[in-house]
Scaffold this motif. Structure first.
Motif, PDB file in Angstrom:
ATOM      1  N   PRO A  84      -0.721   1.808   0.373  1.00  0.00           N
ATOM      2  CA  PRO A  84      -0.489   0.372   0.112  1.00  0.00           C
ATOM      3  C   PRO A  84      -1.754  -0.469   0.215  1.00  0.00           C
ATOM      4  O   PRO A  84      -1.913  -1.443  -0.537  1.00  0.00           O
ATOM      5  CB  PRO A  84       0.538  -0.033   1.178  1.00  0.00           C
ATOM      6  N   ALA A  85      -2.662  -0.095   1.116  1.00  0.00           N
ATOM      7  CA  ALA A  85      -3.913  -0.853   1.225  1.00  0.00           C
ATOM      8  C   ALA A  85      -4.723  -0.746  -0.060  1.00  0.00           C
ATOM      9  O   ALA A  85      -5.274  -1.743  -0.550  1.00  0.00           O
ATOM     10  CB  ALA A  85      -4.724  -0.346   2.412  1.00  0.00           C
ATOM     11  N   LEU A  86      -4.795   0.434  -0.645  1.00  0.00           N
ATOM     12  CA  LEU A  86      -5.557   0.632  -1.878  1.00  0.00           C
ATOM     13  C   LEU A  86      -4.906  -0.081  -3.058  1.00  0.00           C
ATOM     14  O   LEU A  86      -5.595  -0.655  -3.909  1.00  0.00           O
ATOM     15  CB  LEU A  86      -5.692   2.127  -2.171  1.00  0.00           C
ATOM     16  N   VAL A  87      -3.596  -0.032  -3.134  1.00  0.00           N
ATOM     17  CA  VAL A  87      -2.878  -0.690  -4.226  1.00  0.00           C
ATOM     18  C   VAL A  87      -3.218  -2.178  -4.280  1.00  0.00           C
ATOM     19  O   VAL A  87      -3.381  -2.763  -5.356  1.00  0.00           O
ATOM     20  CB  VAL A  87      -1.352  -0.478  -4.069  1.00  0.00           C
ATOM     21  N   LEU A  88      -3.337  -2.791  -3.102  1.00  0.00           N
ATOM     22  CA  LEU A  88      -3.630  -4.225  -3.055  1.00  0.00           C
ATOM     23  C   LEU A  88      -5.116  -4.530  -3.193  1.00  0.00           C
ATOM     24  O   LEU A  88      -5.499  -5.554  -3.736  1.00  0.00           O
ATOM     25  CB  LEU A  88      -3.122  -4.806  -1.734  1.00  0.00           C
ATOM     26  N   ALA A  89      -5.963  -3.645  -2.695  1.00  0.00           N
ATOM     27  CA  ALA A  89      -7.383  -3.973  -2.557  1.00  0.00           C
ATOM     28  C   ALA A  89      -8.185  -3.849  -3.844  1.00  0.00           C
ATOM     29  O   ALA A  89      -9.127  -4.615  -4.061  1.00  0.00           O
ATOM     30  CB  ALA A  89      -8.018  -3.082  -1.486  1.00  0.00           C
ATOM     31  N   LEU A  90      -7.838  -2.893  -4.695  1.00  0.00           N
ATOM     32  CA  LEU A  90      -8.746  -2.548  -5.788  1.00  0.00           C
ATOM     33  C   LEU A  90      -8.661  -3.486  -6.982  1.00  0.00           C
ATOM     34  O   LEU A  90      -9.643  -3.672  -7.702  1.00  0.00           O
ATOM     35  CB  LEU A  90      -8.497  -1.106  -6.235  1.00  0.00           C
ATOM     36  N   GLY A  91      -7.493  -4.031  -7.234  1.00  0.00           N
ATOM     37  CA  GLY A  91      -7.383  -4.985  -8.335  1.00  0.00           C
ATOM     38  C   GLY A  91      -7.575  -4.386  -9.709  1.00  0.00           C
ATOM     39  O   GLY A  91      -8.047  -5.058 -10.628  1.00  0.00           O
ATOM     40  N   LEU A  92      -7.227  -3.107  -9.876  1.00  0.00           N
ATOM     41  CA  LEU A  92      -7.298  -2.476 -11.195  1.00  0.00           C
ATOM     42  C   LEU A  92      -6.143  -1.512 -11.343  1.00  0.00           C
ATOM     43  O   LEU A  92      -5.541  -1.071 -10.367  1.00  0.00           O
ATOM     44  CB  LEU A  92      -8.633  -1.759 -11.406  1.00  0.00           C
ATOM     45  N   GLN A  93      -5.844  -1.195 -12.598  1.00  0.00           N
ATOM     46  CA  GLN A  93      -4.737  -0.295 -12.891  1.00  0.00           C
ATOM     47  C   GLN A  93      -5.174   1.155 -12.700  1.00  0.00           C
ATOM     48  O   GLN A  93      -6.203   1.586 -13.210  1.00  0.00           O
ATOM     49  CB  GLN A  93      -4.261  -0.494 -14.331  1.00  0.00           C
ATOM     50  N   TYR A  94      -4.369   1.899 -11.978  1.00  0.00           N
ATOM     51  CA  TYR A  94      -4.597   3.343 -11.849  1.00  0.00           C
ATOM     52  C   TYR A  94      -3.269   4.030 -11.570  1.00  0.00           C
ATOM     53  O   TYR A  94      -2.266   3.382 -11.254  1.00  0.00           O
ATOM     54  CB  TYR A  94      -5.605   3.653 -10.738  1.00  0.00           C
ATOM     55  N   ARG A  95      -3.273   5.339 -11.691  1.00  0.00           N
ATOM     56  CA  ARG A  95      -2.109   6.138 -11.350  1.00  0.00           C
ATOM     57  C   ARG A  95      -2.514   7.160 -10.290  1.00  0.00           C
ATOM     58  O   ARG A  95      -3.676   7.565 -10.214  1.00  0.00           O
ATOM     59  CB  ARG A  95      -1.547   6.855 -12.587  1.00  0.00           C
ATOM     60  N   TRP A  96      -1.549   7.586  -9.508  1.00  0.00           N
ATOM     61  CA  TRP A  96      -1.817   8.529  -8.428  1.00  0.00           C
ATOM     62  C   TRP A  96      -1.723   9.964  -8.924  1.00  0.00           C
ATOM     63  O   TRP A  96      -0.911  10.286  -9.792  1.00  0.00           O
ATOM     64  CB  TRP A  96      -0.796   8.346  -7.313  1.00  0.00           C
ATOM     65  N   VAL A  97      -2.528  10.830  -8.365  1.00  0.00           N
ATOM     66  CA  VAL A  97      -2.320  12.274  -8.491  1.00  0.00           C
ATOM     67  C   VAL A  97      -1.675  12.694  -7.173  1.00  0.00           C
ATOM     68  O   VAL A  97      -2.291  12.627  -6.104  1.00  0.00           O
ATOM     69  CB  VAL A  97      -3.633  13.035  -8.721  1.00  0.00           C
ATOM     70  N   ILE A  98      -0.411  13.118  -7.251  1.00  0.00           N
ATOM     71  CA  ILE A  98       0.434  13.280  -6.076  1.00  0.00           C
ATOM     72  C   ILE A  98       0.959  14.717  -6.001  1.00  0.00           C
ATOM     73  O   ILE A  98       1.286  15.320  -7.029  1.00  0.00           O
ATOM     74  CB  ILE A  98       1.632  12.314  -6.140  1.00  0.00           C
ATOM     75  N   LYS A  99       1.064  15.233  -4.796  1.00  0.00           N
ATOM     76  CA  LYS A  99       1.655  16.567  -4.634  1.00  0.00           C
ATOM     77  C   LYS A  99       3.108  16.538  -5.106  1.00  0.00           C
ATOM     78  O   LYS A  99       3.845  15.573  -4.879  1.00  0.00           O
ATOM     79  CB  LYS A  99       1.552  17.045  -3.190  1.00  0.00           C
ATOM     80  N   LYS A 100       3.526  17.621  -5.764  1.00  0.00           N
ATOM     81  CA  LYS A 100       4.823  17.648  -6.448  1.00  0.00           C
ATOM     82  C   LYS A 100       6.003  17.462  -5.501  1.00  0.00           C
ATOM     83  O   LYS A 100       7.086  17.042  -5.921  1.00  0.00           O
ATOM     84  CB  LYS A 100       4.986  18.963  -7.201  1.00  0.00           C
ATOM     85  N   GLU A 101       5.824  17.747  -4.206  1.00  0.00           N
ATOM     86  CA  GLU A 101       6.925  17.637  -3.254  1.00  0.00           C
ATOM     87  C   GLU A 101       7.484  16.219  -3.169  1.00  0.00           C
ATOM     88  O   GLU A 101       8.671  16.020  -2.894  1.00  0.00           O
ATOM     89  CB  GLU A 101       6.468  18.101  -1.871  1.00  0.00           C
ATOM     90  N   LEU A 102       6.625  15.215  -3.429  1.00  0.00           N
ATOM     91  CA  LEU A 102       7.085  13.823  -3.339  1.00  0.00           C
ATOM     92  C   LEU A 102       8.052  13.460  -4.463  1.00  0.00           C
ATOM     93  O   LEU A 102       8.775  12.477  -4.365  1.00  0.00           O
ATOM     94  CB  LEU A 102       5.893  12.872  -3.352  1.00  0.00           C
ATOM     95  N   ARG A 103       8.063  14.256  -5.521  1.00  0.00           N
ATOM     96  CA  ARG A 103       8.997  14.000  -6.622  1.00  0.00           C
ATOM     97  C   ARG A 103      10.447  14.154  -6.153  1.00  0.00           C
ATOM     98  O   ARG A 103      11.375  13.573  -6.732  1.00  0.00           O
ATOM     99  CB  ARG A 103       8.707  14.970  -7.768  1.00  0.00           C
ATOM    100  N   LYS A 104      10.669  14.940  -5.101  1.00  0.00           N
ATOM    101  CA  LYS A 104      12.018  15.228  -4.614  1.00  0.00           C
ATOM    102  C   LYS A 104      12.557  14.156  -3.676  1.00  0.00           C
ATOM    103  O   LYS A 104      13.728  14.199  -3.307  1.00  0.00           O
ATOM    104  CB  LYS A 104      12.022  16.586  -3.904  1.00  0.00           C
ATOM    105  N   VAL A 105      11.714  13.201  -3.259  1.00  0.00           N
ATOM    106  CA  VAL A 105      12.175  12.155  -2.350  1.00  0.00           C
ATOM    107  C   VAL A 105      13.139  11.232  -3.108  1.00  0.00           C
ATOM    108  O   VAL A 105      12.778  10.702  -4.165  1.00  0.00           O
ATOM    109  CB  VAL A 105      10.985  11.338  -1.801  1.00  0.00           C
TER     110      VAL A 105
END
Length: 232
Positions: A84-105
């Motif tokens: 959340p800190a990065l999402v607010l701080a950077l001020g630019l559009q990006y997407r995360w590279v996330i471990k596949k396990e989080l897809r199941k949440v």
């Protein structure tokens, strides 16, 4: 007792905010061609979580970001407060590279997927890396990716060994690397604990690093040194 109450507090709000924002984020992601609106929805989530936990965000180096430039953003990682800190701080559009396990949440994983984040199966090695490269190539212009090169959160706030995947993606895609140092997040919410401490988190945005003809090993050493130089 106080730590238990803090853990319940952050869990309650994380679940409630997920329930409130899940549908708007998914709808925005499905209707939008770029996914930018869905990303803005995650910024609302991030702002609320940090505010409710008494986290004050300080940012240095925003002048190092060029508007419209696509970056491979590489940051240290020591706390659940880092995203959340990065999402607010950077001020630019990006997407995360996330471990596949989080897809199941439940709900959360679907929101991540429809928002065009990239999931990686680390057990697939080079095949997973090639899949991420193809995903990056399909992202809209000006939309970068963010990777934690340590692969997981640090237990003590010190840097773990870097994995080379993000550096390979940047070099093969001829994309500049944007090094980020997060300071103070380990003190706010250490790995292995659910109780947070209100206070300050600082995001240091370093000058971009051109990949050019440099080797992956050279890039890893240089970026690691840059990120580490701003850690206490």
């Amino acid at each position: 007792m106080l730590n238990t109450l803090k853990a319940i507090w952050i869990l309650f709000w994380a679940i409630l905010l997920t329930l409130i924002l899940f549908l708007p984020i998914v709808v925005a992601a499905l209707l939008g061609k770029r996914g930018d609106a869905a990303f803005h929805g995650t910024q609302i989530y991030a702002w609320a979580i940090l505010k409710l936990c008494g986290i004050h965000l300080a940012v240095r180096g925003r002048e190092n970001i060029q508007a419209g430039q696509r970056y491979v953003i590489l940051s240290n990682h020591a706390s659940y407060f880092d995203p959340p800190a990065l999402v607010l701080a950077l001020g630019l559009q990006y997407r995360w590279v996330i471990k596949k396990e989080l897809r199941k949440v439940p709900l959360f994983g679907l929101a991540l997927e429809t928002s065009r984040n990239l999931f990686i199966d680390r057990s697939r090695g080079s095949d997973a890396l090639e899949s991420i490269k193809r995903g990056v190539a399909r992202l809209p212009d000006g939309t970068g990716i963010l990777i934690f090169p340590e692969g997981t959160r640090s237990w003590d706030g010190n840097l773990l060994p870097f994995k080379k995947g993000g550096f390979v993606i940047a070099k093969d895609g001829r994309l500049p690397i944007l090094p980020i140092t997060i300071r103070g997040s380990h003190d706010r919410l250490p790995k292995g604990q659910a109780a947070f401490s209100p206070g300050r988190i600082e995001i240091v945005i370093h000058p971009p690093v051109a990949t050019g003809d440099r080797s992956v090993e050279s890039l890893m050493d240089g970026v690691r040194g840059t990120i580490e130089s701003a850690l206490d």
